[in-house]
Structures are given as C-alpha cells and as structure tokens.
Design a protein around this motif. Structure first.
Motif, PDB file in Angstrom:
ATOM      1  N   ARG A 431      -3.104  50.050 -40.590  1.00 27.13           N
ATOM      2  CA  ARG A 431      -1.969  49.205 -40.952  1.00 27.13           C
ATOM      3  C   ARG A 431      -1.443  49.620 -42.320  1.00 27.13           C
ATOM      4  O   ARG A 431      -1.957  49.180 -43.351  1.00 27.13           O
ATOM      5  CB  ARG A 431      -2.336  47.717 -40.960  1.00 27.13           C
ATOM      6  CG  ARG A 431      -1.171  46.822 -41.416  1.00 27.13           C
ATOM      7  CD  ARG A 431      -1.514  45.342 -41.382  1.00 27.13           C
ATOM      8  NE  ARG A 431      -1.630  44.868 -40.016  1.00 27.13           N
ATOM      9  CZ  ARG A 431      -1.878  43.592 -39.686  1.00 27.13           C
ATOM     10  NH1 ARG A 431      -2.029  42.684 -40.650  1.00 27.13           N
ATOM     11  NH2 ARG A 431      -1.986  43.238 -38.423  1.00 27.13           N
ATOM     12  N   PRO A 432      -0.426  50.483 -42.367  1.00 28.56           N
ATOM     13  CA  PRO A 432       0.213  50.791 -43.650  1.00 28.56           C
ATOM     14  C   PRO A 432       1.084  49.617 -44.095  1.00 28.56           C
ATOM     15  O   PRO A 432       1.595  48.858 -43.260  1.00 28.56           O
ATOM     16  CB  PRO A 432       1.069  52.026 -43.345  1.00 28.56           C
ATOM     17  CG  PRO A 432       0.594  52.512 -42.014  1.00 28.56           C
ATOM     18  CD  PRO A 432       0.098  51.310 -41.284  1.00 28.56           C
ATOM     19  N   TYR A 433       1.288  49.498 -45.413  1.00 28.72           N
ATOM     20  CA  TYR A 433       2.098  48.413 -45.960  1.00 28.72           C
ATOM     21  C   TYR A 433       3.370  49.000 -46.542  1.00 28.72           C
ATOM     22  O   TYR A 433       3.336  49.916 -47.367  1.00 28.72           O
ATOM     23  CB  TYR A 433       1.298  47.623 -46.995  1.00 28.72           C
ATOM     24  CG  TYR A 433       0.163  46.880 -46.344  1.00 28.72           C
ATOM     25  CD1 TYR A 433       0.353  45.629 -45.782  1.00 28.72           C
ATOM     26  CD2 TYR A 433      -1.089  47.480 -46.207  1.00 28.72           C
ATOM     27  CE1 TYR A 433      -0.680  44.976 -45.128  1.00 28.72           C
ATOM     28  CE2 TYR A 433      -2.126  46.831 -45.561  1.00 28.72           C
ATOM     29  CZ  TYR A 433      -1.910  45.572 -45.027  1.00 28.72           C
ATOM     30  OH  TYR A 433      -2.927  44.927 -44.372  1.00 28.72           O
ATOM     31  N   ILE A 434       4.497  48.455 -46.093  1.00 34.36           N
ATOM     32  CA  ILE A 434       5.813  49.005 -46.392  1.00 34.36           C
ATOM     33  C   ILE A 434       6.598  47.967 -47.194  1.00 34.36           C
ATOM     34  O   ILE A 434       6.735  46.817 -46.760  1.00 34.36           O
ATOM     35  CB  ILE A 434       6.555  49.333 -45.092  1.00 34.36           C
ATOM     36  CG1 ILE A 434       5.656  50.185 -44.173  1.00 34.36           C
ATOM     37  CG2 ILE A 434       7.865  50.051 -45.368  1.00 34.36           C
ATOM     38  CD1 ILE A 434       6.071  50.163 -42.724  1.00 34.36           C
ATOM     39  N   LEU A 435       7.106  48.367 -48.339  1.00 40.00           N
ATOM     40  CA  LEU A 435       7.930  47.504 -49.182  1.00 40.00           C
ATOM     41  C   LEU A 435       9.369  47.991 -49.087  1.00 40.00           C
ATOM     42  O   LEU A 435       9.673  49.132 -49.447  1.00 40.00           O
ATOM     43  CB  LEU A 435       7.439  47.536 -50.634  1.00 40.00           C
ATOM     44  CG  LEU A 435       5.991  47.067 -50.845  1.00 40.00           C
ATOM     45  CD1 LEU A 435       5.572  47.227 -52.294  1.00 40.00           C
ATOM     46  CD2 LEU A 435       5.811  45.620 -50.397  1.00 40.00           C
ATOM     47  N   CYS A 436      10.248  47.138 -48.596  1.00 38.15           N
ATOM     48  CA  CYS A 436      11.632  47.532 -48.321  1.00 38.15           C
ATOM     49  C   CYS A 436      12.569  46.940 -49.365  1.00 38.15           C
ATOM     50  O   CYS A 436      12.764  45.720 -49.407  1.00 38.15           O
ATOM     51  CB  CYS A 436      12.049  47.060 -46.939  1.00 38.15           C
ATOM     52  SG  CYS A 436      10.921  47.555 -45.632  1.00 38.15           S
ATOM     53  N   ILE A 443       6.070  53.069 -49.385  1.00 35.04           N
ATOM     54  CA  ILE A 443       4.920  52.904 -48.501  1.00 35.04           C
ATOM     55  C   ILE A 443       3.669  53.288 -49.276  1.00 35.04           C
ATOM     56  O   ILE A 443       3.580  54.392 -49.824  1.00 35.04           O
ATOM     57  CB  ILE A 443       5.052  53.774 -47.243  1.00 35.04           C
ATOM     58  CG1 ILE A 443       6.368  53.451 -46.522  1.00 35.04           C
ATOM     59  CG2 ILE A 443       3.870  53.562 -46.314  1.00 35.04           C
ATOM     60  CD1 ILE A 443       6.632  54.290 -45.293  1.00 35.04           C
ATOM     61  N   VAL A 444       2.721  52.362 -49.356  1.00 34.35           N
ATOM     62  CA  VAL A 444       1.471  52.640 -50.058  1.00 34.35           C
ATOM     63  C   VAL A 444       0.763  53.796 -49.357  1.00 34.35           C
ATOM     64  O   VAL A 444       0.610  53.770 -48.125  1.00 34.35           O
ATOM     65  CB  VAL A 444       0.560  51.400 -50.073  1.00 34.35           C
ATOM     66  CG1 VAL A 444      -0.744  51.702 -50.785  1.00 34.35           C
ATOM     67  CG2 VAL A 444       1.269  50.245 -50.764  1.00 34.35           C
ATOM     68  N   PRO A 445       0.345  54.824 -50.100  1.00 29.15           N
ATOM     69  CA  PRO A 445      -0.295  55.985 -49.457  1.00 29.15           C
ATOM     70  C   PRO A 445      -1.622  55.623 -48.804  1.00 29.15           C
ATOM     71  O   PRO A 445      -2.654  55.535 -49.456  1.00 29.15           O
ATOM     72  CB  PRO A 445      -0.515  56.966 -50.619  1.00 29.15           C
ATOM     73  CG  PRO A 445       0.378  56.495 -51.716  1.00 29.15           C
ATOM     74  CD  PRO A 445       0.466  55.009 -51.551  1.00 29.15           C
ATOM     75  N   GLY A 446      -1.579  55.361 -47.532  1.00 32.11           N
ATOM     76  CA  GLY A 446      -2.789  54.997 -46.807  1.00 32.11           C
ATOM     77  C   GLY A 446      -2.565  53.754 -45.984  1.00 32.11           C
ATOM     78  O   GLY A 446      -1.815  53.751 -45.023  1.00 32.11           O
ATOM     79  N   GLY A 447      -3.163  52.681 -46.384  1.00 34.86           N
ATOM     80  CA  GLY A 447      -3.076  51.439 -45.634  1.00 34.86           C
ATOM     81  C   GLY A 447      -4.465  50.895 -45.380  1.00 34.86           C
ATOM     82  O   GLY A 447      -5.460  51.387 -45.915  1.00 34.86           O
ATOM     83  N   LEU A 448      -4.538  49.877 -44.558  1.00 33.33           N
ATOM     84  CA  LEU A 448      -5.810  49.266 -44.211  1.00 33.33           C
ATOM     85  C   LEU A 448      -6.282  49.834 -42.885  1.00 33.33           C
ATOM     86  O   LEU A 448      -5.662  49.603 -41.839  1.00 33.33           O
ATOM     87  CB  LEU A 448      -5.678  47.749 -44.110  1.00 33.33           C
ATOM     88  CG  LEU A 448      -6.978  46.994 -43.805  1.00 33.33           C
ATOM     89  CD1 LEU A 448      -7.946  47.086 -44.979  1.00 33.33           C
ATOM     90  CD2 LEU A 448      -6.694  45.535 -43.461  1.00 33.33           C
ATOM     91  N   THR A 449      -7.336  50.633 -42.927  1.00 30.39           N
ATOM     92  CA  THR A 449      -7.950  51.107 -41.687  1.00 30.39           C
ATOM     93  C   THR A 449      -8.932  50.050 -41.210  1.00 30.39           C
ATOM     94  O   THR A 449      -9.886  49.709 -41.913  1.00 30.39           O
ATOM     95  CB  THR A 449      -8.682  52.441 -41.905  1.00 30.39           C
ATOM     96  OG1 THR A 449      -7.721  53.474 -42.135  1.00 30.39           O
ATOM     97  CG2 THR A 449      -9.505  52.823 -40.672  1.00 30.39           C
TER      98      THR A 449
END
Length: 584
Positions: A431-436, A443-449
C-alpha cells in the motif's frame, strides 16, 4: 539465508532457478554475516520496542482483548529504482483520473451522460453524497491522501487490488517500521541506497495548509477517539505534524465558522484532516445519532470556510464496483492507456457477471463493495461448501453489493518465523501512500508492505492475522553500491537528525526497557522519529531541503557520546551479543 522460494508463486527475492535478485544481494550478504541467532535476538527486541511505544491496533470483537502490538517482520521488502518508477507513474496516473471523476460526478456528470460508467452504479453507491453535490472543494481536490493496494500476480505483474480514498490508514506503521529498523538493524542499511520516507509528515502538513481558506490556517486531525482501531495513527500523525488532535466534542460551529475549544479561548479551524467516515461527520447532515462529529460542519464546508481532507463524498470512487471502471476513467479523462491494470472483476449488477460469480464461487474471491479490512469477503478455495452457499444467499439478495474476482496468487517474500527459527515464504501486498496537491503528486518511496503471517493465508489484513514489513525503494537497480553513498550514510545525512534528542538502541542496556534509552535523561521519552531541522517549521523549508529529505538514507543519528548507532552496534555485530536476561 536458507529459504525455498518454490515455483507456484512469484518470489520477490529469488528467481525461479534459485538465484537471488540483484537488488536483494546486499541484504542477503548482511543476513549471512549476522547469523540466525543474532537476527532472532534482535527480532525479539522489535516487539518490545513497539509495545513500549504503544504501536498498536484494535481488533473489534476479539475476545482476547481489543488492543495488540502490530505484528512486524524485519526482513525488508526491496524495490529497485526502475521498478518503482513504473509503479509511481501508474499510481500518479490513477489518482489524477480518480480526482477528475469525483469533480465530474459531483457537478456535470459528463462521464455518466456519455455512458462510460452506468449512472445507476454511481447513484446507488452507499458512499455517494448528494448533500455535497455542486460543492467544489478548495483547489478542486477530493483525493488529498490516497492508499492504493497493489499486488503482484504469479508472473510478477503489478495489479491494483483496490483504491482507498476515504481515510486510508497505515502510514504511521510505515514510518515506525523504518524508525525501528534503522535502530535495531543499522548496518543492514549500509551501502544499500535506501530512499528516505521520513519527509511524509512535512509534505502532508504542507499539502493540508495549501488548501486552507485563510493564509496560515489552523490544521487539526479529527479522530473518533481512543477506541478507534487506528487511534495510534491519528495521535502519531498529529504529533509529527505539530497540530492538535481533536474529537468532535472539541469543535463547534458559530457564525458560519468552525472553532476549536482551547484553554486560551476559542480558535478558528481552517483545515480538518478527518479520520471519521462521512456518516458520522455532521449529525445535522448525515446520521442524526452520531456523537462523533460536529453539528453544522457541512454547512460551513458548503460555504468554503473550512477544508476537509479527504473531501466529503470521495468514498464513491473506492466503491469496489466503481473500481472496475477506473481504467475507463483514465482513458476518458486523461486520454491515456492505463499503466497499471486492475484485477479482473465481475460485477453483481451485470446479469452475465452475476451468473459467472454464482457458478464459480468456490474458485473465486467475492467481496462486499462497501467493506474493508478483510471483512465481508469469501475466499472460495478456503471455504467449506456450506460457507459458500450461505454467502451466495447474500449475493443473490443484493447483487449490487458484491463483486467477484479470480483468486490471484499474491507474490511471496521470505519471512522469519520465530516458532521454527527459520525463513518461509509468506504472501504480501503493498500500500503506497500518495499525497495529491493542486500541482503535483508526491508518493512516499515504498509504502506499507503487509504480510500474511498465518502460513498459507492470502489475507494480509492486520485484523485477519496479517503483519507488516519495512519497504525499501532503492536509488539504483543493484547490486552495485552507488558512488558517494558511503559519504551520505556516514556524513551529511547524519546532520539532518540533529533537530532534537533521539532515542538510542544500546545492547548494553538492561532488558527492562528492551534496550532503549533516551539521548537525554528525560522521563517518558519514546522512540518515535523526531522532526528534522527542515521539519520543525513545516512549509518553511526550501525546495533543496525537501529534496534532500526524500533522497537521503535514514541514517541513525549520533548517540550522547558522539558515536552513531551504527558505530555502537558494529562491535556487537562482529563479535556477537552478550547474553542478557529477558532478551532471548
């Protein structure tokens, strides 16, 4: 690292012929040097650290107690630079189309008039809010924060499993995971070229301030309260951004504005980062029995005197039936070919699709369109015949509320199991986190695996026995160490962490506190990541400072004696740990 990847699923670390993938070579070398006994000892310290910090989540209806430590596996998931660039482009494209869709359906609804998406599907969604039709949020932004769930199929192709647009959770675990890893396994990062994630709170606050109706507006985080499953995250993000964490009873409406009660009198609120569903936001507009929201809030929102992130009504775009049409949205609004594909989806509203679901239920995943967290779902191959038939009764009664998808063999990743003292393959998603923002997407490099810790399970949700991993995005494709990285690890990057006292992991400390001590003898100090110098005054840093945050590695800060975490643990890693009571 002894591990059998198998051939039935795509393995993130190994090729089908058993060769380590280039971007995992550095991790494998580190694990072989460290050894299983020391790796397992430090694995035990992670749970102690999370428990001491209160990094928990809540499982509703659990007879063993509602609050528990978030399970964590310390074998990181690694994504090389070129692979991440592809994923990043696909997610950016997707969120732009979703935002365009929301602007459209709450105004002219041209996509419905052109027959691209059935109007009935949108207007019958439980998350479509007629109360805000015709209301344009500041900057035309509906989707400020997005968490898109990605999986990899048996061939290794990234697929979008679902979009989370209302109030996606989990980013606090992403940040806490990285903070704990760089303290307990600091040498694991050396020479790897891991991109930082610690700038998230800075970018989030800047985004929220950018949609404020007033200059220098007041931002708050609105939480349902301490009994909510994600309360730790609400408090964590408020602390990281340096803003107030409030409940509905702390806010009130007067003279067409939203105010916050403080010990110094009332204070106007301009931006609300809400972690409450639409239904409970305002008892005058939605559910009248809600005690969580703020009476009159929607009226102030309509007048443009308060911004709400994410905007009211965004849930219609993460309805699992509407999800099936996102590729069509991309073609319609952007005139582009979708970069990331959906999982093939059958809709209960389509008679042919419904019949396919009913005929093949035992081999499909059937989901309720409005549920989340692994609830309201049937995994056919894992269910008994009776369970399948009972679930199909619900589907036949309300076809609109269900979709069906083929079972996708989620990719697997080596995961450490303390009960066996070895590594086994466990299914994962991302789950990558995207700030629009109005002009750009971050997009935070990575996310929650997320990882399915129950052996053989495909369900990664924490409420269903799943856990998480640290996710590394590299600034290269491996295995060669990029030139200049060593200087970044040992030199300049360290300066970014000198904004205040930071907790120190020290193997010489007794087991009572799990090997953690504060860099200053201050009571109650925790191991949460501290703001960097450019974060202490959010929004005031230069572009160069912000770029350095997103590109530098998460290097452990210096200890009180001037030594870095890495220096303190280097001897321990080379010579092996001393036996300490309670740390077995």
């Amino acid at each position: 690292m002894k591990y059998q990847p198998g051939s039935e699923f795509f393995d993130e670390m190994y090729t089908p012929d058993g060769q380590v993938r280039p971007h995992y070579q550095g991790l494998l070398d580190y694990m072989d040097r460290l050894g299983i006994p020391e790796f397992q000892r430090r694995h035990g310290l992670l749970d102690v650290a999370f428990r001491n910090q209160g990094i928990t989540f809540t499982v509703y209806g659990d007879s063993k107690g509602t609050e528990r430590t978030f399970p964590f596996d310390p074998v990181p998931r690694i994504i090389p630079a070129s692979e991440w660039a592809y994923v990043e482009a696909g997610m950016t494209q997707r969120v732009r189309a979703l935002n365009a869709f929301l602007n459209d359906v709450y105004s002219e609804a041209q996509i419905l008039g052109d027959g691209v998406i059935p109007g009935e599907l949108v207007y019958t969604s439980g998350h479509f809010r007629r109360e805000v039709h015709g209301v344009t949020p500041p900057g035309g932004l509906y989707t400020h924060i997005v968490g898109t769930d990605l999986i990899r199929d048996e061939k290794g192709e990234y697929l979008v499993l679902e979009d989370n647009l209302r109030s996606p959770s989990g980013v606090s675990y992403l940040l806490s995971n990285r903070d704990a890893m760089r303290r307990i396994y600091p040498k694991m990062f050396e020479g790897q070229g891991v991109r930082s994630v610690q700038h998230y709170a800075t970018v989030l606050l800047a985004l929220l301030q950018s949609v404020s109706p007033r200059d220098n507006g007041t931002v708050v985080v609105l939480t349902p309260g301490m009994y909510n499953s994600a309360y730790f995250e609400h408090a964590y993000l408020a602390q990281q951004m340096g803003v107030e964490l409030v409940e509905g009873r702390d806010l009130f409406v007067d003279a067409g504005r939203v105010w916050m009660r403080t010990t110094g009198g009332r204070r106007q609120v301009d931006v609300i980062y809400r972690r409450i569903d639409d239904d409970f936001l305002d008892p005058l507009a939605f559910r009248r029995d809600s005690a969580l929201g703020v009476s009159g809030l929607v009226d102030v929102y309509r007048q443009g005197r308060v911004a709400i992130a994410n905007a009211i009504g965004t849930g219609v775009a993460d309805d699992k039936a509407v999800y099936a049409y996102v590729p069509d949205m991309i073609r319609y609004y952007l005139n582009e070919t979708p970069i990331l594909n959906n999982v093939p989806t059958f809709l209960g509203t389509d008679p042919d699709h419904l019949q396919h679901i009913l005929d093949n239920a035992a081999n499909m995943v059937i989901k309720a369109v409005g549920e989340a967290g692994g609830y309201g779902m049937l995994i056919g191959p894992s269910a008994s015949e009776q369970e399948v038939q009972e679930f199909l009764v619900k589907v036949k009664a309300n076809p609109r509320d269900f979709i069906g998808q083929p079972v996708v063999g989620l990719s697997r990743h080596p995961t450490f199991y303390p009960d066996s003292g070895g590594f086994e393959g466990a299914h994962i998603d991302l789950r990558p986190y995207i700030l629009c923002g109005t002009d750009d997407v971050t997009i935070v490099p990575g996310g929650l695996t997320r990882v399915a810790l129950r052996r053989g399970s495909l369900v990664v949700n924490s409420s269903q026995g799943g856990g998480s991993k640290d996710t590394w995005v590299l600034d290269h494709d491996g295995p060669v160490t990029p030139q200049g990285l060593s200087q970044m690890m040992h030199g300049d990057a360290r300066q970014a962490h000198q904004g205040g006292p930071d907790p120190v992991y020290d193997p010489a400390v007794g087991s009572e506190d799990g090997g953690w001590e504060a860099s200053e003898p201050e009571a109650g100090a925790t191991a949460e990541p501290r703001p960097t110098q450019s974060q202490e005054q959010p929004g005031s840093g230069s572009q160069t400072q912000r770029q350095s945050l997103s590109q530098s590695s998460d290097t452990p800060p210096p200890s009180p004696g001037g030594q870095s975490y890495q220096q303190e643990l280097e001897k321990d890693e080379l010579e092996g740990p001393e036996t300490q009571e309670g740390e077995k």
